[in-house]
Design a protein around this motif. Structure first.
Motif, PDB file in Angstrom:
ATOM      1  N   GLY A   1      33.908  36.643  38.071  1.00 46.99           N
ATOM      2  CA  GLY A   1      33.436  36.169  39.372  1.00 46.99           C
ATOM      3  C   GLY A   1      33.593  34.662  39.516  1.00 46.99           C
ATOM      4  N   ILE A   2      33.277  33.945  38.441  1.00 46.21           N
ATOM      5  CA  ILE A   2      33.422  32.476  38.476  1.00 46.21           C
ATOM      6  C   ILE A   2      34.899  32.095  38.632  1.00 46.21           C
ATOM      7  CG2 ILE A   2      33.194  30.383  37.074  1.00 46.21           C
ATOM      8  CD1 ILE A   2      30.631  31.640  35.873  1.00 46.21           C
ATOM      9  N   ALA A   3      35.771  32.766  37.869  1.00 46.14           N
ATOM     10  CA  ALA A   3      37.208  32.458  37.932  1.00 46.14           C
ATOM     11  C   ALA A   3      37.763  32.726  39.333  1.00 46.14           C
ATOM     12  CB  ALA A   3      37.960  33.287  36.891  1.00 46.14           C
ATOM     13  N   VAL A   4      37.394  33.876  39.899  1.00 42.66           N
ATOM     14  CA  VAL A   4      37.887  34.224  41.240  1.00 42.66           C
ATOM     15  C   VAL A   4      37.319  33.261  42.285  1.00 42.66           C
ATOM     16  CG1 VAL A   4      37.714  35.979  43.061  1.00 42.66           C
ATOM     17  CG2 VAL A   4      38.378  36.642  40.753  1.00 42.66           C
ATOM     18  N   GLY A   5      36.059  32.865  42.115  1.00 43.28           N
ATOM     19  CA  GLY A   5      35.444  31.908  43.044  1.00 43.28           C
ATOM     20  C   GLY A   5      36.160  30.564  43.016  1.00 43.28           C
ATOM     21  N   LEU A   6      36.483  30.087  41.814  1.00 45.62           N
ATOM     22  CA  LEU A   6      37.182  28.798  41.696  1.00 45.62           C
ATOM     23  C   LEU A   6      38.595  28.884  42.278  1.00 45.62           C
ATOM     24  CD1 LEU A   6      36.028  27.739  38.097  1.00 45.62           C
ATOM     25  CD2 LEU A   6      35.252  26.795  40.287  1.00 45.62           C
ATOM     26  N   LEU A   7      39.267  30.020  42.009  1.00 50.93           N
ATOM     27  CA  LEU A   7      40.614  30.211  42.572  1.00 50.93           C
ATOM     28  C   LEU A   7      40.561  30.265  44.106  1.00 50.93           C
ATOM     29  CD1 LEU A   7      42.268  32.865  40.204  1.00 50.93           C
ATOM     30  CD2 LEU A   7      43.118  30.576  40.684  1.00 50.93           C
ATOM     31  N   SER A   8      39.540  30.936  44.632  1.00 51.39           N
ATOM     32  CA  SER A   8      39.397  31.050  46.091  1.00 51.39           C
ATOM     33  C   SER A   8      39.169  29.683  46.714  1.00 51.39           C
ATOM     34  CB  SER A   8      38.227  31.968  46.441  1.00 51.39           C
ATOM     35  OG  SER A   8      38.387  33.210  45.840  1.00 51.39           O
ATOM     36  N   ARG A   9      38.348  28.883  46.035  1.00 52.15           N
ATOM     37  CA  ARG A   9      38.073  27.531  46.551  1.00 52.15           C
ATOM     38  C   ARG A   9      39.360  26.705  46.560  1.00 52.15           C
ATOM     39  NH1 ARG A   9      32.926  24.957  43.901  1.00 52.15           N
ATOM     40  NH2 ARG A   9      34.337  24.327  42.251  1.00 52.15           N
ATOM     41  N   LEU A  10      40.146  26.859  45.496  1.00 48.43           N
ATOM     42  CA  LEU A  10      41.413  26.128  45.409  1.00 48.43           C
ATOM     43  C   LEU A  10      42.365  26.563  46.520  1.00 48.43           C
ATOM     44  CD1 LEU A  10      43.130  24.144  43.669  1.00 48.43           C
ATOM     45  CD2 LEU A  10      43.947  26.135  42.419  1.00 48.43           C
ATOM     46  N   LEU A  11      42.485  27.903  46.694  1.00 50.06           N
ATOM     47  CA  LEU A  11      43.389  28.426  47.724  1.00 50.06           C
ATOM     48  C   LEU A  11      42.925  28.004  49.110  1.00 50.06           C
ATOM     49  CD1 LEU A  11      45.776  30.257  48.545  1.00 50.06           C
ATOM     50  CD2 LEU A  11      44.178  32.161  48.614  1.00 50.06           C
ATOM     51  N   SER A  12      41.628  28.084  49.339  1.00 50.12           N
ATOM     52  CA  SER A  12      41.083  27.734  50.652  1.00 50.12           C
ATOM     53  C   SER A  12      41.370  26.275  50.985  1.00 50.12           C
ATOM     54  CB  SER A  12      39.576  27.997  50.648  1.00 50.12           C
ATOM     55  OG  SER A  12      39.109  28.162  51.939  1.00 50.12           O
ATOM     56  N   SER A  13      41.293  25.414  49.981  1.00 46.98           N
ATOM     57  CA  SER A  13      41.532  23.990  50.227  1.00 46.98           C
ATOM     58  C   SER A  13      43.014  23.705  50.462  1.00 46.98           C
ATOM     59  CB  SER A  13      41.027  23.154  49.046  1.00 46.98           C
ATOM     60  OG  SER A  13      41.826  23.400  47.910  1.00 46.98           O
TER      61      SER A  13
END
Lengths: 178, 114
Positions: A154-166
Protein backbone atom coordinates in the motif's frame (compact mmCIF):
# COMPACT_ATOMS: atom_id res chain seq x y z
CA UNK A 1 -16.40 25.62 -31.92
CA UNK A 2 -16.51 23.73 -28.62
CA UNK A 3 -17.08 25.56 -25.36
CA UNK A 4 -14.43 25.44 -22.59
CA UNK A 5 -16.78 23.21 -20.57
CA UNK A 6 -17.07 20.72 -23.44
CA UNK A 7 -13.29 20.74 -23.94
CA UNK A 8 -12.81 20.14 -20.22
CA UNK A 9 -15.22 17.21 -20.37
CA UNK A 10 -13.41 15.75 -23.37
CA UNK A 11 -10.07 16.09 -21.58
CA UNK A 12 -11.51 14.36 -18.52
CA UNK A 13 -12.93 11.48 -20.58
CA UNK A 14 -9.61 11.14 -22.41
CA UNK A 15 -7.61 11.05 -19.20
CA UNK A 16 -9.93 8.50 -17.57
CA UNK A 17 -9.59 6.36 -20.71
CA UNK A 18 -5.81 6.61 -20.44
CA UNK A 19 -5.96 5.63 -16.78
CA UNK A 20 -8.11 2.56 -17.64
CA UNK A 21 -5.49 1.59 -20.22
CA UNK A 22 -2.71 2.10 -17.68
CA UNK A 23 -4.58 0.02 -15.08
CA UNK A 24 -5.04 -2.80 -17.61
CA UNK A 25 -1.39 -2.83 -18.68
CA UNK A 26 -0.11 -2.76 -15.09
CA UNK A 27 -2.67 -5.37 -14.02
CA UNK A 28 -1.77 -7.68 -16.91
CA UNK A 29 1.98 -7.34 -16.33
CA UNK A 30 1.55 -8.08 -12.65
CA UNK A 31 -0.70 -11.05 -13.36
CA UNK A 32 1.91 -12.58 -15.63
CA UNK A 33 4.68 -11.96 -13.10
CA UNK A 34 2.70 -13.06 -10.01
CA UNK A 35 4.04 -16.67 -9.90
CA UNK A 36 7.49 -15.15 -9.28
CA UNK A 37 6.31 -13.24 -6.20
CA UNK A 38 8.35 -13.72 -3.02
CA UNK A 39 5.22 -14.64 -1.07
CA UNK A 40 2.57 -16.55 -3.07
CA UNK A 41 -0.67 -14.61 -3.35
CA UNK A 42 0.96 -11.28 -2.55
CA UNK A 43 0.85 -8.76 -5.35
CA UNK A 44 1.99 -5.16 -5.37
CA UNK A 45 -1.35 -4.03 -6.81
CA UNK A 46 0.23 -1.82 -9.47
CA UNK A 47 -3.11 -1.31 -11.23
CA UNK A 48 -4.26 0.52 -8.14
CA UNK A 49 -1.89 3.36 -9.10
CA UNK A 50 -4.20 4.32 -11.96
CA UNK A 51 -7.32 3.94 -9.80
CA UNK A 52 -5.84 6.06 -7.02
CA UNK A 53 -4.79 8.79 -9.47
CA UNK A 54 -8.31 8.80 -10.93
CA UNK A 55 -9.74 9.07 -7.41
CA UNK A 56 -7.55 11.99 -6.40
CA UNK A 57 -8.01 13.90 -9.67
CA UNK A 58 -11.66 13.24 -10.52
CA UNK A 59 -13.31 11.64 -7.49
CA UNK A 60 -14.93 8.31 -6.59
CA UNK A 61 -17.09 8.04 -9.72
CA UNK A 62 -14.08 8.24 -12.06
CA UNK A 63 -12.14 5.79 -9.87
CA UNK A 64 -15.12 3.42 -10.02
CA UNK A 65 -15.14 3.64 -13.83
CA UNK A 66 -11.41 2.84 -13.96
CA UNK A 67 -11.92 -0.06 -11.53
CA UNK A 68 -14.80 -1.56 -13.53
CA UNK A 69 -13.03 -0.98 -16.85
CA UNK A 70 -9.91 -2.71 -15.61
CA UNK A 71 -11.88 -5.64 -14.14
CA UNK A 72 -13.80 -6.21 -17.39
CA UNK A 73 -10.90 -5.80 -19.81
CA UNK A 74 -8.46 -7.90 -17.77
CA UNK A 75 -11.22 -10.46 -17.17
CA UNK A 76 -11.97 -10.79 -20.89
CA UNK A 77 -8.27 -10.82 -21.83
CA UNK A 78 -7.47 -13.67 -19.46
CA UNK A 79 -10.83 -15.44 -19.77
CA UNK A 80 -11.67 -15.02 -16.12
CA UNK A 81 -14.48 -12.44 -16.25
CA UNK A 82 -17.06 -15.12 -15.42
CA UNK A 83 -16.03 -17.66 -12.81
CA UNK A 84 -14.41 -17.86 -9.41
CA UNK A 85 -11.30 -15.84 -10.28
CA UNK A 86 -13.46 -13.08 -11.76
CA UNK A 87 -15.64 -13.02 -8.65
CA UNK A 88 -12.63 -12.87 -6.33
CA UNK A 89 -10.96 -10.11 -8.39
CA UNK A 90 -14.17 -8.09 -8.61
CA UNK A 91 -14.88 -8.33 -4.89
CA UNK A 92 -11.34 -7.24 -4.03
CA UNK A 93 -11.40 -4.39 -6.53
CA UNK A 94 -14.79 -3.08 -5.42
CA UNK A 95 -13.82 -3.35 -1.74
CA UNK A 96 -10.62 -1.40 -2.40
CA UNK A 97 -12.50 1.25 -4.38
CA UNK A 98 -15.09 1.58 -1.59
CA UNK A 99 -12.49 1.94 1.15
CA UNK A 100 -10.38 4.44 -0.81
CA UNK A 101 -13.45 6.49 -1.78
CA UNK A 102 -14.64 6.61 1.83
CA UNK A 103 -11.26 7.72 3.16
CA UNK A 104 -10.67 10.29 0.41
CA UNK A 105 -13.95 11.93 1.41
CA UNK A 106 -12.65 12.50 4.95
CA UNK A 107 -9.83 14.80 3.77
CA UNK A 108 -7.56 13.52 6.55
CA UNK A 109 -5.47 10.86 4.84
CA UNK A 110 -2.68 11.32 2.30
CA UNK A 111 -2.46 9.30 -0.90
CA UNK A 112 -0.27 6.80 0.96
CA UNK A 113 -2.86 6.28 3.71
CA UNK A 114 -5.67 5.91 1.19
CA UNK A 115 -3.57 3.40 -0.73
CA UNK A 116 -2.89 1.37 2.44
CA UNK A 117 -6.64 1.27 3.14
CA UNK A 118 -7.28 0.16 -0.44
CA UNK A 119 -4.68 -2.60 -0.25
CA UNK A 120 -6.07 -3.88 3.08
CA UNK A 121 -9.67 -3.75 1.84
CA UNK A 122 -8.63 -5.56 -1.35
CA UNK A 123 -7.18 -8.41 0.72
CA UNK A 124 -10.25 -8.65 2.95
CA UNK A 125 -12.58 -8.55 -0.06
CA UNK A 126 -10.65 -11.16 -2.01
CA UNK A 127 -10.36 -13.59 0.89
CA UNK A 128 -14.05 -13.16 1.75
CA UNK A 129 -14.96 -14.00 -1.84
CA UNK A 130 -12.50 -16.92 -1.84
CA UNK A 131 -14.15 -18.21 1.35
CA UNK A 132 -17.53 -18.11 -0.41
CA UNK A 133 -16.14 -19.77 -3.56
CA UNK A 134 -14.43 -22.58 -1.66
CA UNK A 135 -17.25 -22.86 0.88
CA UNK A 136 -14.73 -22.78 3.71
CA UNK A 137 -13.65 -20.08 6.15
CA UNK A 138 -10.20 -21.71 6.27
CA UNK A 139 -9.12 -19.34 3.50
CA UNK A 140 -9.45 -16.48 5.98
CA UNK A 141 -6.46 -17.85 7.91
CA UNK A 142 -4.34 -16.33 5.13
CA UNK A 143 -5.57 -12.93 6.33
CA UNK A 144 -2.69 -12.14 8.76
CA UNK A 145 0.02 -12.76 6.14
CA UNK A 146 -1.76 -10.89 3.37
CA UNK A 147 -2.93 -8.06 5.64
CA UNK A 148 0.65 -7.55 6.83
CA UNK A 149 1.82 -7.54 3.22
CA UNK A 150 -0.78 -4.89 2.39
CA UNK A 151 1.19 -2.32 4.42
CA UNK A 152 4.39 -2.21 2.32
CA UNK A 153 2.47 -2.75 -0.93
CA UNK A 154 0.00 0.00 0.00
CA UNK A 155 2.82 2.40 0.84
CA UNK A 156 4.66 1.59 -2.41
CA UNK A 157 1.53 2.06 -4.53
CA UNK A 158 0.69 5.30 -2.67
CA UNK A 159 4.16 6.73 -3.34
CA UNK A 160 4.00 5.68 -7.00
CA UNK A 161 0.55 7.26 -7.34
CA UNK A 162 1.81 10.50 -5.83
CA UNK A 163 4.72 10.50 -8.27
CA UNK A 164 2.47 9.79 -11.26
CA UNK A 165 -0.07 12.38 -10.18
CA UNK A 166 2.62 15.04 -9.93
CA UNK A 167 3.91 14.15 -13.41
CA UNK A 168 0.52 14.29 -15.16
CA UNK A 169 0.23 17.87 -16.33
CA UNK A 170 -2.83 19.52 -17.76
CA UNK A 171 -0.92 20.88 -20.81
CA UNK A 172 -0.39 17.31 -22.08
CA UNK A 173 -4.12 17.00 -22.67
CA UNK A 174 -4.68 20.64 -23.56
CA UNK A 175 -2.72 20.02 -26.79
CA UNK A 176 -5.62 17.84 -27.95
CA UNK A 177 -8.14 20.43 -26.88
CA UNK A 178 -6.86 23.20 -29.14
CA UNK B 1 2.69 9.81 5.65
CA UNK B 2 0.73 12.02 8.03
CA UNK B 3 -0.41 11.03 11.50
CA UNK B 4 -3.71 9.66 10.20
CA UNK B 5 -1.85 7.39 7.80
CA UNK B 6 0.38 6.22 10.63
CA UNK B 7 -2.64 5.54 12.84
CA UNK B 8 -4.23 3.49 10.04
CA UNK B 9 -1.03 1.48 9.50
CA UNK B 10 -0.75 0.80 13.26
CA UNK B 11 -4.39 -0.32 13.37
CA UNK B 12 -3.75 -2.81 10.56
CA UNK B 13 -0.67 -4.09 12.40
CA UNK B 14 -2.72 -4.59 15.57
CA UNK B 15 -5.45 -6.47 13.69
CA UNK B 16 -2.78 -8.62 12.02
CA UNK B 17 -1.18 -9.45 15.37
CA UNK B 18 -4.57 -10.32 16.87
CA UNK B 19 -5.44 -12.58 13.94
CA UNK B 20 -2.08 -14.36 14.18
CA UNK B 21 -2.80 -15.45 17.72
CA UNK B 22 -5.87 -17.40 16.61
CA UNK B 23 -4.12 -19.18 13.72
CA UNK B 24 -4.30 -22.98 13.84
CA UNK B 25 -1.27 -24.93 15.06
CA UNK B 26 0.76 -27.54 13.20
CA UNK B 27 -0.30 -31.18 13.34
CA UNK B 28 0.65 -34.65 12.11
CA UNK B 29 -2.44 -34.72 9.94
CA UNK B 30 -3.64 -32.39 7.21
CA UNK B 31 -7.15 -32.04 5.86
CA UNK B 32 -7.84 -31.87 2.14
CA UNK B 33 -11.15 -30.14 1.44
CA UNK B 34 -12.79 -30.38 -1.97
CA UNK B 35 -16.25 -29.90 -3.47
CA UNK B 36 -16.97 -33.60 -2.87
CA UNK B 37 -15.92 -33.76 0.78
CA UNK B 38 -12.85 -33.96 3.00
CA UNK B 39 -9.90 -36.32 3.31
CA UNK B 40 -7.61 -36.70 6.30
CA UNK B 41 -3.95 -37.11 5.31
CA UNK B 42 -1.26 -38.68 7.51
CA UNK B 43 1.85 -36.57 6.97
CA UNK B 44 4.21 -39.30 8.25
CA UNK B 45 3.45 -41.47 5.20
CA UNK B 46 4.80 -40.38 1.82
CA UNK B 47 2.01 -40.51 -0.75
CA UNK B 48 0.25 -38.64 -3.54
CA UNK B 49 -3.35 -37.46 -3.31
CA UNK B 50 -5.55 -36.23 -6.14
CA UNK B 51 -8.56 -34.14 -5.14
CA UNK B 52 -11.39 -33.59 -7.62
CA UNK B 53 -12.12 -29.89 -7.94
CA UNK B 54 -14.73 -27.68 -9.58
CA UNK B 55 -12.77 -27.21 -12.83
CA UNK B 56 -10.48 -30.24 -12.78
CA UNK B 57 -8.22 -31.82 -10.21
CA UNK B 58 -5.51 -30.79 -7.75
CA UNK B 59 -2.62 -33.09 -6.90
CA UNK B 60 -0.89 -33.02 -3.51
CA UNK B 61 2.30 -34.81 -2.55
CA UNK B 62 3.37 -35.81 0.96
CA UNK B 63 7.15 -36.04 1.38
CA UNK B 64 9.25 -35.94 4.55
CA UNK B 65 6.33 -34.87 6.74
CA UNK B 66 5.27 -32.00 4.47
CA UNK B 67 2.43 -31.68 2.01
CA UNK B 68 2.71 -29.55 -1.13
CA UNK B 69 0.52 -28.93 -4.16
CA UNK B 70 2.38 -30.31 -7.19
CA UNK B 71 -0.19 -29.98 -9.96
CA UNK B 72 -3.49 -28.23 -10.61
CA UNK B 73 -5.86 -27.68 -13.50
CA UNK B 74 -6.49 -24.03 -12.52
CA UNK B 75 -5.44 -21.22 -14.85
CA UNK B 76 -3.07 -19.20 -12.65
CA UNK B 77 -1.38 -22.08 -10.79
CA UNK B 78 -0.99 -19.99 -7.65
CA UNK B 79 -1.56 -23.06 -5.46
CA UNK B 80 1.49 -24.77 -6.97
CA UNK B 81 3.68 -21.88 -5.85
CA UNK B 82 2.45 -21.74 -2.26
CA UNK B 83 5.06 -24.16 -0.98
CA UNK B 84 4.50 -26.65 1.84
CA UNK B 85 1.47 -26.34 4.12
CA UNK B 86 2.24 -24.26 7.21
CA UNK B 87 0.22 -23.32 10.30
CA UNK B 88 -1.93 -20.32 9.46
CA UNK B 89 -1.14 -20.61 5.75
CA UNK B 90 -3.43 -23.11 4.03
CA UNK B 91 -2.84 -24.13 0.42
CA UNK B 92 -5.81 -22.80 -1.51
CA UNK B 93 -6.89 -23.48 -5.07
CA UNK B 94 -9.89 -21.15 -5.25
CA UNK B 95 -10.94 -21.96 -8.86
CA UNK B 96 -11.19 -25.65 -7.93
CA UNK B 97 -12.58 -25.00 -4.45
CA UNK B 98 -9.83 -27.17 -2.94
CA UNK B 99 -8.03 -26.40 0.32
CA UNK B 100 -5.26 -28.16 2.27
CA UNK B 101 -5.18 -27.16 5.93
CA UNK B 102 -4.26 -28.29 9.40
CA UNK B 103 -7.24 -29.22 11.48
CA UNK B 104 -8.17 -26.80 14.25
CA UNK B 105 -7.62 -28.26 17.72
CA UNK B 106 -10.87 -29.87 18.76
CA UNK B 107 -12.41 -29.13 15.38
CA UNK B 108 -14.64 -31.71 13.74
CA UNK B 109 -15.25 -32.70 10.16
CA UNK B 110 -18.51 -32.92 8.30
CA UNK B 111 -17.33 -35.89 6.26
CA UNK B 112 -14.22 -38.02 5.94
CA UNK B 113 -13.50 -40.24 2.99
CA UNK B 114 -10.41 -42.06 1.86
Amino acid sequence: MRSPAERGHAARVTEIGLLIALACVLGAVERVLSPTALVPGVRLGLANVAILVALMRYGPKAAGIVTLGKLLIIGFAFGTVIGPIGLISATGGIAAWGAMSALSGLDRFSMVGISIAGAAAHVVGQLSAAAVVTGSATVLSLLPVLLLASLPTGIAVGLLSRLLSSRISRPVLSAAEG
Amino acid sequence: MNRWDTALACSILLVTAALWTVSPVSADEAILNGPNGSTSVNLSLDATYVVAGAVGSVEFSVRDGEIVCVDSSCSDGLCQHMGPLKPGRPIVCAPNGVIARFDRPGGGLDAVSR
